[in-house]
Design a protein around this motif. Structure first.
Motif, PDB file in Angstrom:
ATOM      1  N   PHE A   8       0.711  -1.149   0.136  1.00 55.76           N
ATOM      2  CA  PHE A   8       0.065  -0.054   0.001  1.00 55.76           C
ATOM      3  C   PHE A   8       0.791   1.330   0.059  1.00 55.76           C
ATOM      4  O   PHE A   8       0.485   2.192   0.414  1.00 55.76           O
ATOM      5  CB  PHE A   8      -0.888   0.097   1.272  1.00 55.76           C
ATOM      6  CG  PHE A   8      -1.814  -1.158   1.132  1.00 55.76           C
ATOM      7  CD1 PHE A   8      -3.161  -1.200   0.240  1.00 55.76           C
ATOM      8  CD2 PHE A   8      -1.771  -2.284   2.166  1.00 55.76           C
ATOM      9  CE1 PHE A   8      -3.777  -2.327   0.310  1.00 55.76           C
ATOM     10  CE2 PHE A   8      -2.789  -3.223   2.068  1.00 55.76           C
ATOM     11  CZ  PHE A   8      -3.758  -3.171   1.216  1.00 55.76           C
ATOM     12  N   ASN A  10       3.600   1.700   1.729  1.00 56.43           N
ATOM     13  CA  ASN A  10       4.328   2.068   2.719  1.00 56.43           C
ATOM     14  C   ASN A  10       5.700   1.514   2.654  1.00 56.43           C
ATOM     15  O   ASN A  10       5.928   0.370   1.990  1.00 56.43           O
ATOM     16  CB  ASN A  10       3.783   1.141   3.834  1.00 56.43           C
ATOM     17  CG  ASN A  10       2.369   1.748   4.287  1.00 56.43           C
ATOM     18  OD1 ASN A  10       2.150   2.917   4.555  1.00 56.43           O
ATOM     19  ND2 ASN A  10       1.289   0.971   4.128  1.00 56.43           N
ATOM     20  N   ASP A  43       0.667  -0.628  12.281  1.00 56.27           N
ATOM     21  CA  ASP A  43      -0.153  -1.383  11.594  1.00 56.27           C
ATOM     22  C   ASP A  43      -0.249  -0.916   9.968  1.00 56.27           C
ATOM     23  O   ASP A  43      -0.724   0.010   9.842  1.00 56.27           O
ATOM     24  CB  ASP A  43      -1.643  -1.508  12.092  1.00 56.27           C
ATOM     25  CG  ASP A  43      -2.473  -2.764  11.482  1.00 56.27           C
ATOM     26  OD1 ASP A  43      -1.868  -3.270  10.413  1.00 56.27           O
ATOM     27  OD2 ASP A  43      -3.296  -2.830  11.895  1.00 56.27           O
ATOM     28  N   ALA A  44       0.507  -1.626   9.135  1.00 56.81           N
ATOM     29  CA  ALA A  44       0.530  -1.110   7.515  1.00 56.81           C
ATOM     30  C   ALA A  44      -0.345  -2.246   6.892  1.00 56.81           C
ATOM     31  O   ALA A  44      -0.180  -2.293   5.551  1.00 56.81           O
ATOM     32  CB  ALA A  44       1.900  -1.081   7.073  1.00 56.81           C
ATOM     33  N   THR A  45      -1.397  -3.085   7.364  1.00 53.51           N
ATOM     34  CA  THR A  45      -2.039  -4.113   6.836  1.00 53.51           C
ATOM     35  C   THR A  45      -3.271  -3.392   6.102  1.00 53.51           C
ATOM     36  O   THR A  45      -3.899  -4.311   5.261  1.00 53.51           O
ATOM     37  CB  THR A  45      -2.421  -5.067   7.856  1.00 53.51           C
ATOM     38  OG1 THR A  45      -3.389  -4.578   8.860  1.00 53.51           O
ATOM     39  CG2 THR A  45      -1.516  -5.667   8.497  1.00 53.51           C
ATOM     40  N   HIS A  46      -3.758  -2.347   6.596  1.00 51.69           N
ATOM     41  CA  HIS A  46      -5.055  -1.490   5.789  1.00 51.69           C
ATOM     42  C   HIS A  46      -6.172  -2.349   6.110  1.00 51.69           C
ATOM     43  O   HIS A  46      -6.951  -2.615   5.140  1.00 51.69           O
ATOM     44  CB  HIS A  46      -4.553  -1.186   4.436  1.00 51.69           C
ATOM     45  CG  HIS A  46      -3.752   0.025   4.325  1.00 51.69           C
ATOM     46  ND1 HIS A  46      -4.242   1.245   3.850  1.00 51.69           N
ATOM     47  CD2 HIS A  46      -2.420   0.132   4.391  1.00 51.69           C
ATOM     48  CE1 HIS A  46      -3.268   1.959   3.755  1.00 51.69           C
ATOM     49  NE2 HIS A  46      -2.198   1.480   4.196  1.00 51.69           N
ATOM     50  N   GLY A  47      -6.178  -3.210   7.134  1.00 53.10           N
ATOM     51  CA  GLY A  47      -7.398  -4.102   7.537  1.00 53.10           C
ATOM     52  C   GLY A  47      -7.145  -5.460   6.984  1.00 53.10           C
ATOM     53  O   GLY A  47      -8.313  -6.429   7.166  1.00 53.10           O
ATOM     54  N   ARG A  48      -6.406  -5.794   6.369  1.00 48.34           N
ATOM     55  CA  ARG A  48      -5.984  -7.291   5.696  1.00 48.34           C
ATOM     56  C   ARG A  48      -5.440  -8.052   6.966  1.00 48.34           C
ATOM     57  O   ARG A  48      -4.927  -7.656   7.832  1.00 48.34           O
ATOM     58  CB  ARG A  48      -5.280  -7.039   4.635  1.00 48.34           C
ATOM     59  CG  ARG A  48      -5.737  -6.298   3.396  1.00 48.34           C
ATOM     60  CD  ARG A  48      -5.866  -6.965   2.314  1.00 48.34           C
ATOM     61  NE  ARG A  48      -6.530  -6.247   1.088  1.00 48.34           N
ATOM     62  CZ  ARG A  48      -6.264  -5.575  -0.018  1.00 48.34           C
ATOM     63  NH1 ARG A  48      -5.104  -5.773  -0.056  1.00 48.34           N
ATOM     64  NH2 ARG A  48      -7.070  -5.264  -0.902  1.00 48.34           N
ATOM     65  N   THR A  50      -2.713 -10.136   8.660  1.00 51.38           N
ATOM     66  CA  THR A  50      -1.071  -9.962   8.745  1.00 51.38           C
ATOM     67  C   THR A  50      -0.575 -11.315   8.363  1.00 51.38           C
ATOM     68  O   THR A  50      -0.856 -12.207   9.049  1.00 51.38           O
ATOM     69  CB  THR A  50      -1.008  -9.744  10.481  1.00 51.38           C
ATOM     70  OG1 THR A  50      -1.492  -8.349  10.702  1.00 51.38           O
ATOM     71  CG2 THR A  50       0.631  -9.471  10.580  1.00 51.38           C
ATOM     72  N   SER A  64       2.596  -6.302   8.243  1.00 50.31           N
ATOM     73  CA  SER A  64       2.527  -6.112   6.706  1.00 50.31           C
ATOM     74  C   SER A  64       1.215  -7.319   6.314  1.00 50.31           C
ATOM     75  O   SER A  64       1.457  -8.455   7.075  1.00 50.31           O
ATOM     76  CB  SER A  64       3.544  -6.123   6.095  1.00 50.31           C
ATOM     77  OG  SER A  64       3.537  -6.427   4.699  1.00 50.31           O
ATOM     78  N   TYR A  65       0.799  -7.117   5.304  1.00 52.29           N
ATOM     79  CA  TYR A  65      -0.094  -7.865   4.679  1.00 52.29           C
ATOM     80  C   TYR A  65       0.561  -8.946   3.714  1.00 52.29           C
ATOM     81  O   TYR A  65       0.000  -9.980   3.245  1.00 52.29           O
ATOM     82  CB  TYR A  65      -1.364  -7.512   4.217  1.00 52.29           C
ATOM     83  CG  TYR A  65      -1.163  -7.089   2.833  1.00 52.29           C
ATOM     84  CD1 TYR A  65      -1.594  -7.771   1.494  1.00 52.29           C
ATOM     85  CD2 TYR A  65      -0.440  -5.733   2.364  1.00 52.29           C
ATOM     86  CE1 TYR A  65      -1.411  -7.239   0.432  1.00 52.29           C
ATOM     87  CE2 TYR A  65      -0.304  -5.386   1.250  1.00 52.29           C
ATOM     88  CZ  TYR A  65      -0.828  -6.147   0.258  1.00 52.29           C
ATOM     89  OH  TYR A  65      -0.586  -5.406  -1.064  1.00 52.29           O
TER      90      TYR A  65
END
Length: 84
Positions: A8, A10, A43-48, A50, A64-65
């Protein structure tokens, strides 16, 4: 300074990354919970979901996702699968 895209848009400085860990084990979950409690979790997953936990030399923990293998490929490093 080399930057690593962790999803995303990041980016992380690759020199600061100590480890890329799977989030499935209890010790890694504990590290994540402790980082969240101390305000050191990013948290750099944006809701996805981990899929990788990155530990930085500053004590920060980044979620990260992307899988660790994907991140290693982006770094141009070989991934060792001895434990599989």
């Amino acid at each position: 300074m080399q930057l690593l895209n962790i999803g995303f848009g990041n980016l992380l400085n690759t020199a600061r990354v100590l480890a890329a860990l799977s989030p499935d084990s209890q010790p890694v979950r504990r590290i994540t919970q402790e980082a969240k409690a101390s305000g050191m979790l990013i948290d750099a997953t944006h809701g996805r979901k981990t899929k990788c936990v990155l530990v930085l030399d500053s004590g920060h923990v980044v979620l990260s996702y992307l899988q660790a293998e994907t991140l290693a490929t982006r770094l141009g490093q070989e991934v060792n699968h001895d434990d599989e």
